[in-house]
Design an enzyme around this catalytic site. Structure first.
Site, PDB file in Angstrom:
ATOM      1  N   LYS A  58     -43.044  -6.146 -20.382  1.00 43.65           N
ATOM      2  CA  LYS A  58     -43.831  -7.337 -20.268  1.00 43.65           C
ATOM      3  C   LYS A  58     -44.735  -7.758 -18.745  1.00 43.65           C
ATOM      4  N   GLY A 190     -46.672   4.319 -35.926  1.00 45.51           N
ATOM      5  CA  GLY A 190     -45.743   3.987 -36.201  1.00 45.51           C
ATOM      6  C   GLY A 190     -46.387   1.850 -35.435  1.00 45.51           C
ATOM      7  N   ALA A 191     -46.950   1.488 -36.385  1.00 47.35           N
ATOM      8  CA  ALA A 191     -46.362   0.005 -36.660  1.00 47.35           C
ATOM      9  C   ALA A 191     -46.008  -0.886 -36.143  1.00 47.35           C
ATOM     10  N   GLY A 192     -44.795  -0.827 -35.380  1.00 53.59           N
ATOM     11  CA  GLY A 192     -43.898  -1.138 -35.130  1.00 53.59           C
ATOM     12  C   GLY A 192     -43.853  -2.107 -34.035  1.00 53.59           C
ATOM     13  N   ILE A 194     -42.674  -1.927 -30.794  1.00 52.56           N
ATOM     14  CA  ILE A 194     -43.862  -0.997 -29.801  1.00 52.56           C
ATOM     15  C   ILE A 194     -45.485  -0.626 -29.473  1.00 52.56           C
ATOM     16  N   GLU A 213     -49.693   3.936 -39.240  1.00 55.66           N
ATOM     17  CA  GLU A 213     -48.490   4.190 -40.104  1.00 55.66           C
ATOM     18  C   GLU A 213     -48.132   3.982 -41.329  1.00 55.66           C
ATOM     19  N   GLY A 281     -40.041   4.235 -33.951  1.00 51.12           N
ATOM     20  CA  GLY A 281     -38.197   3.797 -34.209  1.00 51.12           C
ATOM     21  C   GLY A 281     -37.316   4.555 -33.137  1.00 51.12           C
ATOM     22  N   ALA A 330     -32.267  -6.027 -26.188  1.00 50.69           N
ATOM     23  CA  ALA A 330     -31.483  -6.318 -25.300  1.00 50.69           C
ATOM     24  C   ALA A 330     -30.628  -7.391 -25.611  1.00 50.69           C
ATOM     25  N   HIS A 454     -44.962 -34.308 -25.985  1.00 52.23           N
ATOM     26  CA  HIS A 454     -46.731 -34.450 -26.125  1.00 52.23           C
ATOM     27  C   HIS A 454     -47.821 -34.543 -24.333  1.00 52.23           C
TER      28      HIS A 454
HETATM   29  P1  FAD Z   1     -30.072   0.455 -22.189  1.00 48.51           P
HETATM   30  O1  FAD Z   1     -31.083  -0.299 -22.084  1.00 48.51           O
HETATM   31  O2  FAD Z   1     -30.519   2.228 -23.203  1.00 48.51           O
HETATM   32  O3  FAD Z   1     -28.379   1.837 -21.793  1.00 48.51           O
HETATM   33  C1  FAD Z   1     -27.568   2.912 -22.102  1.00 48.51           C
HETATM   34  C2  FAD Z   1     -27.824   2.415 -20.212  1.00 48.51           C
HETATM   35  O4  FAD Z   1     -26.741   4.475 -19.998  1.00 48.51           O
HETATM   36  C3  FAD Z   1     -28.937   3.574 -19.670  1.00 48.51           C
HETATM   37  O5  FAD Z   1     -29.073   3.573 -18.226  1.00 48.51           O
HETATM   38  C4  FAD Z   1     -29.125   5.648 -19.512  1.00 48.51           C
HETATM   39  O6  FAD Z   1     -28.944   6.283 -18.682  1.00 48.51           O
HETATM   40  C5  FAD Z   1     -26.950   5.218 -19.328  1.00 48.51           C
HETATM   41  N1  FAD Z   1     -26.701   5.926 -20.108  1.00 48.51           N
HETATM   42  C6  FAD Z   1     -26.356   7.060 -21.290  1.00 48.51           C
HETATM   43  N2  FAD Z   1     -25.264   8.114 -21.474  1.00 48.51           N
HETATM   44  C7  FAD Z   1     -24.944   7.749 -20.365  1.00 48.51           C
HETATM   45  C8  FAD Z   1     -23.298   8.977 -20.363  1.00 48.51           C
HETATM   46  N3  FAD Z   1     -22.983   9.520 -20.450  1.00 48.51           N
HETATM   47  N4  FAD Z   1     -22.968   8.022 -18.650  1.00 48.51           N
HETATM   48  C9  FAD Z   1     -24.061   7.480 -17.713  1.00 48.51           C
HETATM   49  N5  FAD Z   1     -24.853   6.745 -18.381  1.00 48.51           N
HETATM   50  C10 FAD Z   1     -25.206   7.069 -19.614  1.00 48.51           C
HETATM   51  N6  FAD Z   1     -35.517  -5.959 -25.929  1.00 48.51           N
HETATM   52  C11 FAD Z   1     -36.020  -6.863 -26.521  1.00 48.51           C
HETATM   53  O7  FAD Z   1     -34.783  -7.623 -27.058  1.00 48.51           O
HETATM   54  N7  FAD Z   1     -37.028  -7.117 -26.367  1.00 48.51           N
HETATM   55  C12 FAD Z   1     -38.037  -6.594 -25.404  1.00 48.51           C
HETATM   56  O8  FAD Z   1     -39.028  -7.292 -25.522  1.00 48.51           O
HETATM   57  C13 FAD Z   1     -37.974  -5.201 -25.886  1.00 48.51           C
HETATM   58  N8  FAD Z   1     -38.841  -4.195 -25.473  1.00 48.51           N
HETATM   59  C14 FAD Z   1     -38.706  -3.081 -25.564  1.00 48.51           C
HETATM   60  C15 FAD Z   1     -39.751  -2.575 -25.317  1.00 48.51           C
HETATM   61  C16 FAD Z   1     -40.258  -1.199 -24.874  1.00 48.51           C
HETATM   62  C17 FAD Z   1     -41.024  -0.400 -24.661  1.00 48.51           C
HETATM   63  C18 FAD Z   1     -38.226  -0.610 -25.898  1.00 48.51           C
HETATM   64  C19 FAD Z   1     -38.880   0.630 -25.037  1.00 48.51           C
HETATM   65  C20 FAD Z   1     -37.496  -1.186 -26.392  1.00 48.51           C
HETATM   66  C21 FAD Z   1     -37.469  -2.349 -25.828  1.00 48.51           C
HETATM   67  N9  FAD Z   1     -36.945  -3.729 -26.300  1.00 48.51           N
HETATM   68  C22 FAD Z   1     -36.972  -4.964 -26.103  1.00 48.51           C
HETATM   69  C23 FAD Z   1     -34.950  -3.274 -26.890  1.00 48.51           C
HETATM   70  C24 FAD Z   1     -34.010  -2.850 -25.307  1.00 48.51           C
HETATM   71  O9  FAD Z   1     -34.905  -2.027 -24.356  1.00 48.51           O
HETATM   72  C25 FAD Z   1     -33.000  -2.163 -25.977  1.00 48.51           C
HETATM   73  O10 FAD Z   1     -32.540  -3.042 -27.260  1.00 48.51           O
HETATM   74  C26 FAD Z   1     -32.153  -2.043 -25.067  1.00 48.51           C
HETATM   75  O11 FAD Z   1     -32.233  -1.798 -23.872  1.00 48.51           O
HETATM   76  C27 FAD Z   1     -30.075  -1.695 -25.112  1.00 48.51           C
HETATM   77  O12 FAD Z   1     -29.457  -1.940 -24.128  1.00 48.51           O
HETATM   78  P2  FAD Z   1     -28.048  -1.460 -24.120  1.00 48.51           P
HETATM   79  O13 FAD Z   1     -27.747  -1.403 -22.422  1.00 48.51           O
HETATM   80  O14 FAD Z   1     -27.674  -0.520 -25.618  1.00 48.51           O
HETATM   81  O15 FAD Z   1     -28.243   0.175 -24.165  1.00 48.51           O
HETATM   82  P1  NAI Z   2     -40.328  -0.224 -34.665  1.00 45.13           P
HETATM   83  O1  NAI Z   2     -38.649   0.446 -36.094  1.00 45.13           O
HETATM   84  O2  NAI Z   2     -40.014  -1.575 -34.666  1.00 45.13           O
HETATM   85  O3  NAI Z   2     -42.085   0.025 -35.584  1.00 45.13           O
HETATM   86  C1  NAI Z   2     -41.417   1.624 -36.329  1.00 45.13           C
HETATM   87  C2  NAI Z   2     -43.192   2.207 -37.185  1.00 45.13           C
HETATM   88  O4  NAI Z   2     -42.688   3.144 -37.299  1.00 45.13           O
HETATM   89  C3  NAI Z   2     -41.974   0.943 -38.865  1.00 45.13           C
HETATM   90  O5  NAI Z   2     -43.479   0.023 -38.265  1.00 45.13           O
HETATM   91  C4  NAI Z   2     -42.093   2.597 -39.159  1.00 45.13           C
HETATM   92  O6  NAI Z   2     -42.234   2.048 -40.689  1.00 45.13           O
HETATM   93  C5  NAI Z   2     -42.971   3.856 -38.749  1.00 45.13           C
HETATM   94  N1  NAI Z   2     -42.626   4.861 -38.959  1.00 45.13           N
HETATM   95  C6  NAI Z   2     -41.739   5.417 -38.826  1.00 45.13           C
HETATM   96  N2  NAI Z   2     -41.900   6.578 -39.290  1.00 45.13           N
HETATM   97  C7  NAI Z   2     -43.151   7.251 -39.235  1.00 45.13           C
HETATM   98  C8  NAI Z   2     -43.826   8.313 -39.217  1.00 45.13           C
HETATM   99  N3  NAI Z   2     -43.670   9.303 -39.407  1.00 45.13           N
HETATM  100  N4  NAI Z   2     -44.962   8.050 -39.928  1.00 45.13           N
HETATM  101  C9  NAI Z   2     -45.572   6.726 -39.170  1.00 45.13           C
HETATM  102  N5  NAI Z   2     -45.135   5.964 -39.294  1.00 45.13           N
HETATM  103  C10 NAI Z   2     -44.149   6.013 -39.278  1.00 45.13           C
HETATM  104  O7  NAI Z   2     -39.804   0.678 -33.613  1.00 45.13           O
HETATM  105  P2  NAI Z   2     -40.128   1.107 -32.670  1.00 45.13           P
HETATM  106  O8  NAI Z   2     -41.814   0.000 -32.201  1.00 45.13           O
HETATM  107  O9  NAI Z   2     -40.261   2.217 -31.928  1.00 45.13           O
HETATM  108  O10 NAI Z   2     -39.235  -0.212 -31.023  1.00 45.13           O
HETATM  109  C11 NAI Z   2     -38.363   0.867 -31.499  1.00 45.13           C
HETATM  110  C12 NAI Z   2     -37.195  -0.614 -31.605  1.00 45.13           C
HETATM  111  O11 NAI Z   2     -37.335  -1.036 -29.634  1.00 45.13           O
HETATM  112  C13 NAI Z   2     -38.196  -1.510 -31.754  1.00 45.13           C
HETATM  113  O12 NAI Z   2     -37.371  -1.341 -33.549  1.00 45.13           O
HETATM  114  C14 NAI Z   2     -36.729  -2.813 -31.454  1.00 45.13           C
HETATM  115  O13 NAI Z   2     -35.708  -2.898 -32.040  1.00 45.13           O
HETATM  116  C15 NAI Z   2     -37.452  -2.084 -30.032  1.00 45.13           C
HETATM  117  N6  NAI Z   2     -38.743  -3.245 -28.919  1.00 45.13           N
HETATM  118  C16 NAI Z   2     -37.731  -4.650 -28.808  1.00 45.13           C
HETATM  119  C17 NAI Z   2     -39.113  -5.323 -28.487  1.00 45.13           C
HETATM  120  C18 NAI Z   2     -39.225  -6.576 -28.723  1.00 45.13           C
HETATM  121  O14 NAI Z   2     -38.076  -6.974 -28.929  1.00 45.13           O
HETATM  122  N7  NAI Z   2     -40.124  -7.209 -27.952  1.00 45.13           N
HETATM  123  C19 NAI Z   2     -40.144  -4.326 -28.039  1.00 45.13           C
HETATM  124  C20 NAI Z   2     -40.523  -2.972 -28.213  1.00 45.13           C
HETATM  125  C21 NAI Z   2     -39.424  -2.314 -28.845  1.00 45.13           C
END
Ligand code: FAD
Ligand code: NAI
Length: 475
Positions: A58, A190-192, A194, A213, A281, A330, A454
């Site tokens: 963000k 991957g057009a998801g 991320i 995608e 994913g 999150a 408004h």
């Molecule tokens: P995590 O955040 O992955 O935390 C797990 C923690 O456990 C990590 O710090 C790891 O190091 C630690 N850990 C793992 N194994 C061990 C161990 N054995 N001992 C000690 N520590 C350990 N979600 C949203 O809702 N909004 C968003 O805008 C959003 N944007 C995202 C953007 C990107 C690029 C990505 C990749 C994800 C995004 N997400 C977003 C998804 C979100 O980040 C995750 O859903 C969320 O972080 C999950 O929380 P968690 O606590 O389950 O795991």
């Molecule tokens: P995603 O599940 O959102 O998208 C993955 C995309 O890749 C899908 O469209 C899928 O059809 C495609 N795909 C899968 N395998 C493929 C292949 N072999 N070849 C071509 N395309 C393929 O997963 P992404 O973007 O990696 O994000 C992971 C998760 O992180 C999200 O599902 C979401 O839960 C979380 N996230 C949330 C955000 C938010 O809340 N704003 C921001 C970023 C991530």
């Protein structure tokens, strides 16, 4: 075996750190173990979300949006800029500062709530007479014991076979957030969520971005009408999409990456790029937990198996967040963390999966809650639909951002709101009202009769509610 803690949380992401704080608030002697290291090797709690996910993405979306606005839209307001530049190192530095503020904030919250923090990897050692021993491997190694264990170890980016992440050329979300210079050509697989967010960041900064995608439909989980509208906007911005592809060999040479793929027509193609983001994913992270020591059950994809209450197969062992079923978000992880802490205290923690909002922070933003039109059709549910375009909203016109619409779906008989789908400005903020409405099982008429300020974008939500009954006032 002596018990050191009532509750030990393994993982300090949004699921884990929030569970630890809530458990401590409820009077439990609580520890949280997290292994994430900052660039200096120090603790960086907050997990994927804080370090390489929600927060840094963000921050970059904000910086790149400012650049886009300054370059392409300030002139509409009569604001002239000469020689617009972007200092990528500074932009990345700002993002790192934002991340650090969040890491430090969590350490402060642990202190404030008297949660004992361990920096290191937690793994199961043994269980005996209802007590679990956990090894913490950090600067030193020590074993602590606890009655309740909450596994919150999160997820990792999924790689494609034969194309491991080197974070130089082939990037996961981690590398995608720290590309040191704007790549001329950027490929995204991957057009998801991320792919769209990170593709948008680097496209705004000047990259020529192509997204490959696998599925034929764009954003299949999103309401079709909303996905179509979003795709139109992304096409206009110059993001290039190839849908329905099959990825072949990926060659990583020093100078760039070459992706062989078959397009939807079955033709062999090659995409040559400077950098490649793979966002297909994520997989649950249970590496190093040593689940076999206690017999904690995982499913075939490596996720911890839990019931509706986040209980695992072991007594007093719970799991929350990305490491278990459900959306990888999150706020979902946080809600589960709170609910588990409350269940440990004998309370009735609850997470309503039907009202978990989704937001994609692109421009336009996409946000939704509840069911979409294709799901309602498939379920044979009779519904009424109302849409209102931002084009007809005064605040959106003043903002200069009239893309998109609010769409509300309500039960045909009872008028209960079943889903709301938004593409447009500040959809991430507008969706909150709809989540509240759905939690209270409001009808579309309830929203239609509530006074909205408004001029505000929220009037579009009210008008969409009026549209369900075919009585919009401003369209
Ligand atoms: P995590 O955040 O992955 O935390 C797990 C923690 O456990 C990590 O710090 C790891 O190091 C630690 N850990 C793992 N194994 C061990 C161990 N054995 N001992 C000690 N520590 C350990 N979600 C949203 O809702 N909004 C968003 O805008 C959003 N944007 C995202 C953007 C990107 C690029 C990505 C990749 C994800 C995004 N997400 C977003 C998804 C979100 O980040 C995750 O859903 C969320 O972080 C999950 O929380 P968690 O606590 O389950 O795991
Ligand atoms: P995603 O599940 O959102 O998208 C993955 C995309 O890749 C899908 O469209 C899928 O059809 C495609 N795909 C899968 N395998 C493929 C292949 N072999 N070849 C071509 N395309 C393929 O997963 P992404 O973007 O990696 O994000 C992971 C998760 O992180 C999200 O599902 C979401 O839960 C979380 N996230 C949330 C955000 C938010 O809340 N704003 C921001 C970023 C991530």
């Amino acid at each position: 075996m002596p018990i050191n803690y009532d509750v030990i949380v393994i993982g300090g992401g949004p699921g884990g750190y929030i569970a630890a704080i809530r458990a401590a608030q409820l009077g439990f002697n609580t520890a949280c173990i997290d292994e994430w290291k900052n660039s200096k090797g120090g603790p960086a709690p907050g997990g994927t979300c804080t370090n390489v996910g929600c927060i840094p993405s963000k921050a970059l979306l904000q910086s790149s949006e400012h650049f886009e606005q300054a370059g392409h839209h300030f002139a509409d307001h009569g604001i002239g800029l000469k020689d617009l530049t972007i200092d990528i190192a500074k932009m990345l530095g700002r993002k790192d500062t934002v991340v650090k503020q969040n890491n430090d904030g969590i350490l402060y919250l642990f202190k404030k709530n008297k949660v004992t923090f361990f920096h290191g990897r937690g793994s199961f050692v043994a269980s005996k007479d209802g007590v679990y021993e956990i090894n913490v491997a950090g600067a030193a190694s020590e074993v602590i014991s606890g009655k309740h264990i909450i596994v919150a170890t999160g997820s990792n980016a999924r790689a494609l076979p034969g194309a491991p992440f080197d974070e130089e050329n082939i990037l996961s979300n981690d590398g995608a957030l720290r590309i040191p210079a704007v790549p001329k050509k950027l490929g995204v697989i991957g057009a998801g969520v991320i792919g769209l967010e990170m593709g948008s960041v680097w496209r705004r900064l000047g990259s020529d971005v192509t997204v490959l995608e696998g599925l034929p439909t764009f954003l299949g989980a999103v309401d079709e009408q909303i996905a179509k509208e979003a795709k139109k906007a992304f096409d206009k911005q110059g993001l290039k999409f190839e849908m329905g592809v099959k990825i072949g060999e990926i060659k990583n040479a020093k100078k760039g990456v070459s992706v062989a793929y078959t397009n939807a027509k079955g033709e062999a193609q090659t995409l040559d790029v400077d950098k490649l983001i793979i966002s297909i994913g994520r997989t649950a992270n249970t590496i190093g937990l040593n689940v076999d020591a206690v017999g904690l059950k995982l499913d075939e994809r490596g996720m911890v198996i839990v019931d509706d209450d986040c209980k695992t197969n072991l007594p007093n062992v719970w799991a929350v967040g990305d490491v278990v079923r459900g959306p990888m978000l999150a706020h979902k992880a946080e809600e589960e963390g709170v609910a588990v802490a409350e269940r440990i205290a004998g309370q009735h923690g609850h997470v309503n999966f039907n009202t978990v909002p989704w937001v994609i922070y692109t421009s336009p933003e996409i946000a939704w809650v509840g069911q979409n039109e294709q799901q309602l059709k498939a379920a044979g549910r009779a519904y009424r639909s109302g849409t209102f375009p931002f084009m007809a909203n005064g605040r959106a016109r003043a903002l200069g951002d009239t893309t998109g619409m609010v769409k509300m779906l309500a039960d045909a008989a009872t008028d209960e709101i079943l889903g709301v789908h938004i593409v447009g400005p500040f959809a991430s903020e507008l969706i909150a009202e709809c989540v509240v409405a759905m939690e209270f099982r409001a009808s579309s008429e309830d929203i239609a009769r509530i006074c909205h300020a408004h001029p505000s974008l929220s009037e579009a939500t009210k008008e969409a509610a009026l549209a369900v009954d075919k009585r919009t006032l401003n369209f």
